[in-house]
Design a protein around this motif. Sequence first.
Motif, PDB file in Angstrom:
ATOM      1  N   LEU A 199      -2.116  -0.882  -0.774  1.00 53.95           N
ATOM      2  CA  LEU A 199      -0.769  -0.890  -1.342  1.00 53.95           C
ATOM      3  C   LEU A 199       0.073  -1.897  -0.558  1.00 53.95           C
ATOM      4  N   VAL A 200       0.583  -2.890  -1.255  1.00 51.88           N
ATOM      5  CA  VAL A 200       1.491  -3.869  -0.653  1.00 51.88           C
ATOM      6  C   VAL A 200       2.901  -3.485  -1.104  1.00 51.88           C
ATOM      7  N   GLU A 201       3.669  -2.880  -0.194  1.00 52.96           N
ATOM      8  CA  GLU A 201       4.970  -2.298  -0.553  1.00 52.96           C
ATOM      9  C   GLU A 201       5.906  -2.401   0.651  1.00 52.96           C
ATOM     10  N   ASP A 202       7.064  -3.027   0.466  1.00 56.82           N
ATOM     11  CA  ASP A 202       7.961  -3.226   1.608  1.00 56.82           C
ATOM     12  C   ASP A 202       8.925  -2.062   1.831  1.00 56.82           C
ATOM     13  N   ASP A 203       8.908  -1.064   0.960  1.00 54.10           N
ATOM     14  CA  ASP A 203       9.802   0.093   1.103  1.00 54.10           C
ATOM     15  C   ASP A 203       8.961   1.317   1.486  1.00 54.10           C
ATOM     16  N   GLU A 204       9.241   1.901   2.633  1.00 56.30           N
ATOM     17  CA  GLU A 204       8.435   3.025   3.108  1.00 56.30           C
ATOM     18  C   GLU A 204       8.551   4.226   2.176  1.00 56.30           C
ATOM     19  N   ASP A 205       9.749   4.461   1.635  1.00 57.25           N
ATOM     20  CA  ASP A 205       9.916   5.598   0.714  1.00 57.25           C
ATOM     21  C   ASP A 205       9.036   5.427  -0.517  1.00 57.25           C
ATOM     22  N   ASP A 206       8.971   4.188  -1.048  1.00 52.27           N
ATOM     23  CA  ASP A 206       8.123   3.945  -2.216  1.00 52.27           C
ATOM     24  C   ASP A 206       6.651   4.079  -1.854  1.00 52.27           C
ATOM     25  N   PHE A 207       6.291   3.700  -0.628  1.00 52.00           N
ATOM     26  CA  PHE A 207       4.908   3.908  -0.189  1.00 52.00           C
ATOM     27  C   PHE A 207       4.569   5.393  -0.185  1.00 52.00           C
ATOM     28  N   ILE A 208       5.473   6.211   0.350  1.00 51.17           N
ATOM     29  CA  ILE A 208       5.231   7.661   0.412  1.00 51.17           C
ATOM     30  C   ILE A 208       5.101   8.237  -0.989  1.00 51.17           C
ATOM     31  N   ILE A 209       5.975   7.786  -1.913  1.00 52.07           N
ATOM     32  CA  ILE A 209       5.916   8.281  -3.291  1.00 52.07           C
ATOM     33  C   ILE A 209       4.575   7.932  -3.925  1.00 52.07           C
ATOM     34  N   THR A 210       4.148   6.682  -3.755  1.00 46.37           N
ATOM     35  CA  THR A 210       2.875   6.254  -4.348  1.00 46.37           C
ATOM     36  C   THR A 210       1.699   6.994  -3.718  1.00 46.37           C
ATOM     37  N   ARG A 211       1.738   7.164  -2.402  1.00 42.79           N
ATOM     38  CA  ARG A 211       0.667   7.900  -1.718  1.00 42.79           C
ATOM     39  C   ARG A 211       0.585   9.324  -2.245  1.00 42.79           C
ATOM     40  N   ASP A 212       1.744   9.969  -2.413  1.00 42.32           N
ATOM     41  CA  ASP A 212       1.749  11.354  -2.897  1.00 42.32           C
ATOM     42  C   ASP A 212       1.260  11.454  -4.334  1.00 42.32           C
ATOM     43  N   LEU A 213       1.581  10.436  -5.144  1.00 41.75           N
ATOM     44  CA  LEU A 213       1.073  10.431  -6.516  1.00 41.75           C
ATOM     45  C   LEU A 213      -0.452  10.374  -6.531  1.00 41.75           C
ATOM     46  N   LEU A 214      -1.016   9.549  -5.661  1.00 36.04           N
ATOM     47  CA  LEU A 214      -2.477   9.453  -5.599  1.00 36.04           C
ATOM     48  C   LEU A 214      -3.100  10.750  -5.097  1.00 36.04           C
ATOM     49  N   ARG A 215      -2.432  11.400  -4.155  1.00 33.74           N
ATOM     50  CA  ARG A 215      -2.958  12.664  -3.635  1.00 33.74           C
ATOM     51  C   ARG A 215      -2.842  13.782  -4.657  1.00 33.74           C
ATOM     52  N   ALA A 216      -1.846  13.675  -5.554  1.00 30.43           N
ATOM     53  CA  ALA A 216      -1.618  14.743  -6.530  1.00 30.43           C
ATOM     54  C   ALA A 216      -2.650  14.760  -7.648  1.00 30.43           C
ATOM     55  N   GLN A 217      -3.337  13.649  -7.868  1.00 31.02           N
ATOM     56  CA  GLN A 217      -4.369  13.639  -8.925  1.00 31.02           C
ATOM     57  C   GLN A 217      -5.712  14.029  -8.309  1.00 31.02           C
ATOM     58  N   ASP A 218      -6.604  14.563  -9.115  1.00 28.18           N
ATOM     59  CA  ASP A 218      -7.897  15.019  -8.586  1.00 28.18           C
ATOM     60  C   ASP A 218      -9.066  14.433  -9.369  1.00 28.18           C
ATOM     61  N   ARG A 219      -8.849  13.298 -10.023  1.00 30.68           N
ATOM     62  CA  ARG A 219      -9.905  12.701 -10.847  1.00 30.68           C
ATOM     63  C   ARG A 219     -10.653  11.571 -10.138  1.00 30.68           C
ATOM     64  N   MET A 220     -10.121  11.109  -9.039  1.00 27.71           N
ATOM     65  CA  MET A 220     -10.833  10.063  -8.316  1.00 27.71           C
ATOM     66  C   MET A 220     -10.669  10.294  -6.815  1.00 27.71           C
ATOM     67  N   ARG A 221     -11.662   9.805  -6.077  1.00 23.01           N
ATOM     68  CA  ARG A 221     -11.617   9.874  -4.628  1.00 23.01           C
ATOM     69  C   ARG A 221     -11.145   8.526  -4.112  1.00 23.01           C
ATOM     70  N   CYS A 222     -10.134   8.551  -3.275  1.00 19.49           N
ATOM     71  CA  CYS A 222      -9.607   7.284  -2.792  1.00 19.49           C
ATOM     72  C   CYS A 222      -8.962   7.461  -1.429  1.00 19.49           C
ATOM     73  N   GLU A 223      -8.861   6.368  -0.713  1.00 21.49           N
ATOM     74  CA  GLU A 223      -8.048   6.315   0.485  1.00 21.49           C
ATOM     75  C   GLU A 223      -7.158   5.079   0.374  1.00 21.49           C
ATOM     76  N   ILE A 224      -5.962   5.177   0.878  1.00 26.75           N
ATOM     77  CA  ILE A 224      -4.980   4.130   0.683  1.00 26.75           C
ATOM     78  C   ILE A 224      -4.569   3.517   2.009  1.00 26.75           C
ATOM     79  N   ASP A 225      -4.576   2.200   2.051  1.00 23.94           N
ATOM     80  CA  ASP A 225      -4.038   1.443   3.179  1.00 23.94           C
ATOM     81  C   ASP A 225      -2.701   0.846   2.754  1.00 23.94           C
ATOM     82  N   TRP A 226      -1.825   0.673   3.724  1.00 21.48           N
ATOM     83  CA  TRP A 226      -0.468   0.199   3.404  1.00 21.48           C
ATOM     84  C   TRP A 226      -0.096  -0.961   4.305  1.00 21.48           C
ATOM     85  N   VAL A 227       0.426  -2.035   3.673  1.00 23.82           N
ATOM     86  CA  VAL A 227       1.054  -3.126   4.423  1.00 23.82           C
ATOM     87  C   VAL A 227       2.426  -3.362   3.814  1.00 23.82           C
TER      88      VAL A 227
END
Length: 463
Positions: free
Chosen positions: A13-41
Amino acid sequence: MMAWDAELLRILLVEDDEDDFIITRDLLRAQDRMRCEIDWVATYEAALETISGTRHDVYLVDYRLGAYTGLDVVRAALPGCERAPVILLTGQGDYAVDLEATELGVTDFLLKDRLDPSALERSIRYAYRHHRALRRLRDSEERFALAVRGANDGIWDWDLAENRIHLAERWKAMLGHRHDEVSTDPDEWLGRVHVDDLGRVRHAITAHLEGRSAHFESEHRMRHADGGHRWMFARGVAIRDESGTATRMAGSMSDITSRKAAEERLVHDALHDALTGLPNRALFRDRLALSLRRAERQADHACAVLFLDVDRFKIVNDSLGHDAGDRLLVAVAERLSVCLRAGDTAARLGGDEFTILLEDVRDISEAIRVAERINTALSRHFLVDGRQVFVSVSIGITASRPGHHQPLDLVREADIAMYQAKAQGKAGYAVFDTEMGAAALRRLELETDLRHAIDRGEFEVYY
């Protein structure tokens, strides 16, 4: 719920706003159809460094990155999105950005305020599977995949390593050939390109193969089996090996002869008078400007301008009607064209006014001879709607001189001389001199002074 893919997806995830990073991370954690890990810059520079040093399966890139944009990241580090699929995230929909992203190969364009776990998962799933399918096609069905990316016309596939080209039956038919009449030699294509277009076609191919263009496109003429030429639009894209070297290029070719003819008609109509077919004011001005620029470069080059006005033309319109007047103007234009030398230009400015550009005039006497020839040609009667009609023209003449740079200067001088010719009795010509210009200026100044005098009440009636 079972994951749709057993492997673990690595997402950057390339995102300059930490709040938006947290929102996107939580969206990915909230779904259960794929396994993923997220890196952030959080910065453009960090994104370039991470992309160059670490492999990820999907890139989620924010459009706004301080002084940069997510598209800058794609252009700099993910050209063509060949490495992995890219999904652009934005806070505001922008169709132009969407189009540009598509041109760069971005798979999806998502609005942040409309995201939910399901929508984000679905976009990633589509992007990942679509990208993986394309990579498989690259190995097993290159010809089909690349042809689909071209147009649905004459498909071509060029094996650069073997220097052989496959030309579909439709490609050959557009040029009037049977399937068995064309070999796999690339010269079957390039050898048919019009000699005036061949250099441009080769340059476009080379630019794409060297990676200087995203795809190959070219409009050019090609020799048909009947000996004539057809306009074709060829487009294609190269496939490259791991080192970036193009190994294959494929695409399609379309017959655009009808479109080019329509474009040429539009250009012609924009630069020519609709009634007479002569060049109009714009084209005449352009040709005169070219002639004046040539005179600046070549001391022995000069040109002349003739300004013509049909004498008493209003009588024809009033007596026979405007349609008859139009037909008379067409006939006048035809006779004018016959009187000109090769390389000269006759134009209709509008109404009953015409101009003529004489090139390579060594002396004003040459322009005078053309004016006399015109008057002689127009002295014969015209037949309009079964009636004999006689007309004449008054002609003003001027020639270019050192220091003449503006086309309108010559047209204005010729116009002034034309009015002098009318004052002398019509059906003749007058050559511009500086006194005519001074007289016209004095007349304008006198009219202006008289109007101001009336406004100021400076007139007195004595009788």
